[in-house]
Design a protein around this motif. Sequence first.
Motif, PDB file in Angstrom:
ATOM      1  N   ARG A 102      25.464  50.308  40.038  1.00  0.00           N
ATOM      2  CA  ARG A 102      25.857  51.303  41.044  1.00  0.00           C
ATOM      3  C   ARG A 102      26.859  50.701  42.024  1.00  0.00           C
ATOM      4  NH1 ARG A 102      20.391  52.846  40.778  1.00  0.00           N
ATOM      5  NH2 ARG A 102      19.853  51.590  42.606  1.00  0.00           N
ATOM      6  N   LEU A 103      26.630  49.464  42.437  1.00  0.00           N
ATOM      7  CA  LEU A 103      27.544  48.814  43.367  1.00  0.00           C
ATOM      8  C   LEU A 103      28.883  48.502  42.702  1.00  0.00           C
ATOM      9  CD1 LEU A 103      24.987  46.424  45.061  1.00  0.00           C
ATOM     10  CD2 LEU A 103      26.149  48.328  46.173  1.00  0.00           C
ATOM     11  N   LEU A 104      28.842  48.050  41.472  1.00  0.00           N
ATOM     12  CA  LEU A 104      30.072  47.691  40.773  1.00  0.00           C
ATOM     13  C   LEU A 104      30.949  48.909  40.495  1.00  0.00           C
ATOM     14  CD1 LEU A 104      28.740  45.031  38.228  1.00  0.00           C
ATOM     15  CD2 LEU A 104      30.144  44.628  40.262  1.00  0.00           C
ATOM     16  N   ARG A 105      30.361  50.072  40.365  1.00  0.00           N
ATOM     17  CA  ARG A 105      31.151  51.273  40.105  1.00  0.00           C
ATOM     18  C   ARG A 105      32.032  51.644  41.290  1.00  0.00           C
ATOM     19  NH1 ARG A 105      25.913  53.403  37.507  1.00  0.00           N
ATOM     20  NH2 ARG A 105      26.210  52.794  35.315  1.00  0.00           N
ATOM     21  N   ALA A 109      38.945  47.555  41.355  1.00  0.00           N
ATOM     22  CA  ALA A 109      39.583  46.679  40.378  1.00  0.00           C
ATOM     23  C   ALA A 109      38.898  46.704  39.017  1.00  0.00           C
ATOM     24  CB  ALA A 109      39.613  45.243  40.913  1.00  0.00           C
ATOM     25  N   LEU A 110      37.705  47.283  38.951  1.00  0.00           N
ATOM     26  CA  LEU A 110      36.989  47.351  37.686  1.00  0.00           C
ATOM     27  C   LEU A 110      37.207  48.702  37.012  1.00  0.00           C
ATOM     28  CD1 LEU A 110      33.455  45.752  38.319  1.00  0.00           C
ATOM     29  CD2 LEU A 110      35.292  44.853  36.887  1.00  0.00           C
ATOM     30  N   PRO A 111      37.583  48.717  35.745  1.00  0.00           N
ATOM     31  CA  PRO A 111      37.701  49.995  35.042  1.00  0.00           C
ATOM     32  C   PRO A 111      36.332  50.635  34.853  1.00  0.00           C
ATOM     33  CG  PRO A 111      37.949  48.168  33.513  1.00  0.00           C
ATOM     34  CD  PRO A 111      37.922  47.568  34.889  1.00  0.00           C
ATOM     35  N   GLU A 257      33.728  39.401  31.614  1.00  0.00           N
ATOM     36  CA  GLU A 257      35.148  39.080  31.432  1.00  0.00           C
ATOM     37  C   GLU A 257      36.014  39.899  32.381  1.00  0.00           C
ATOM     38  OE1 GLU A 257      35.877  39.827  27.350  1.00  0.00           O
ATOM     39  OE2 GLU A 257      34.829  38.028  26.630  1.00  0.00           O
ATOM     40  N   GLN A 258      35.712  41.179  32.518  1.00  0.00           N
ATOM     41  CA  GLN A 258      36.486  42.025  33.425  1.00  0.00           C
ATOM     42  C   GLN A 258      36.187  41.696  34.879  1.00  0.00           C
ATOM     43  OE1 GLN A 258      35.100  45.683  31.509  1.00  0.00           O
ATOM     44  NE2 GLN A 258      37.199  46.131  30.888  1.00  0.00           N
ATOM     45  N   LEU A 259      34.957  41.297  35.157  1.00  0.00           N
ATOM     46  CA  LEU A 259      34.583  40.937  36.524  1.00  0.00           C
ATOM     47  C   LEU A 259      35.267  39.639  36.951  1.00  0.00           C
ATOM     48  CD1 LEU A 259      32.732  41.994  38.778  1.00  0.00           C
ATOM     49  CD2 LEU A 259      30.942  40.506  37.894  1.00  0.00           C
ATOM     50  N   ALA A 260      35.601  38.786  35.998  1.00  0.00           N
ATOM     51  CA  ALA A 260      36.271  37.528  36.325  1.00  0.00           C
ATOM     52  C   ALA A 260      37.635  37.765  36.961  1.00  0.00           C
ATOM     53  CB  ALA A 260      36.418  36.679  35.060  1.00  0.00           C
TER      54      ALA A 260
END
Length: 297
Positions: A102-105, A109-111, A257-260
């Motif tokens: 929920r937080l990452l959404r 910068a994250l798709p 990988e995308q979070l990096a």
Amino acid sequence: MAGDLQEARVGHAAAGGGVAHEGQDVLGLAGTAVGQQEDGVVRGQRVGGRQAGRDAGRIGAEVSGQACGPVGTARGGRALGGAGPPVTDRVILACSAGAALRLLRGVPALPASATDLTVPVGAPVARFTLVARVPGLNGEPVGSGLLVAPAEQATSGGAVCPARAKALSHLSAKWPWVGAELRALHGPDIHALRLSYGRPGQPRPEVGLSVALDDVAALTGVRIEPGDVVDHMLVRWDGTLPPVTPAHRERTERLEEQLAMVSGLEVTGAWVAGTGIAAVVEHARAAAGRLVGPHGA
């Protein structure tokens, strides 16, 4: 009793023995045990965050409850508006999958595809820990404990174990320091036991003191009377993880990988690291190392 158990835990840690032991489950009777919550747990505080964003290289997250530190401060950063959400240059989301996703959404910068994953949920687990005065257990009739085979695995024509528990741990035998400290506090014949409940495909286990005592009698041959119980506690994990599949591992690796590509932000927990304390500790240390290393300093 609860205060005594907490005091025993602190005294053992101060003596240099404060490493992670299964035996410390008994210390949860002091009220320190925290089960995994849907919204996650951070230092005992529930994370109810629903949004996260980035502004000028900083990460912010709304949380409910008391912040980890005085109001108006944030380690390694600052607080917005004094009483606003903490802001810092580096964040590790060390919580359950639901809260983390929920937080990452909310991170631009994250798709959207990065967080479009479903984390499987395993069988609900319950652990019943009790401390009792039981001279009959002094001889450790089952050693440090035992596992109970599911009823469907019983041999043809063989008797089915009447116990509902799937495992029993004699904690004061498995971890001698637990028994020693309990005896120092409460005298001889004190024992700590833990019973585990919950199997795949079965409903949420309902466990009370009477069920636990019946199971102890069935598994050890020793009957504990309710009046001999010093204290007891039930802890539940309703959001446990089943064994990780290759497909799930592939999806979480893609997320990492995308979070990096997002500076100063990491995630950790069993849902990305894999189940087991060793896997989570190694993953969490690596995540923290990336934040304080050459690229995270």
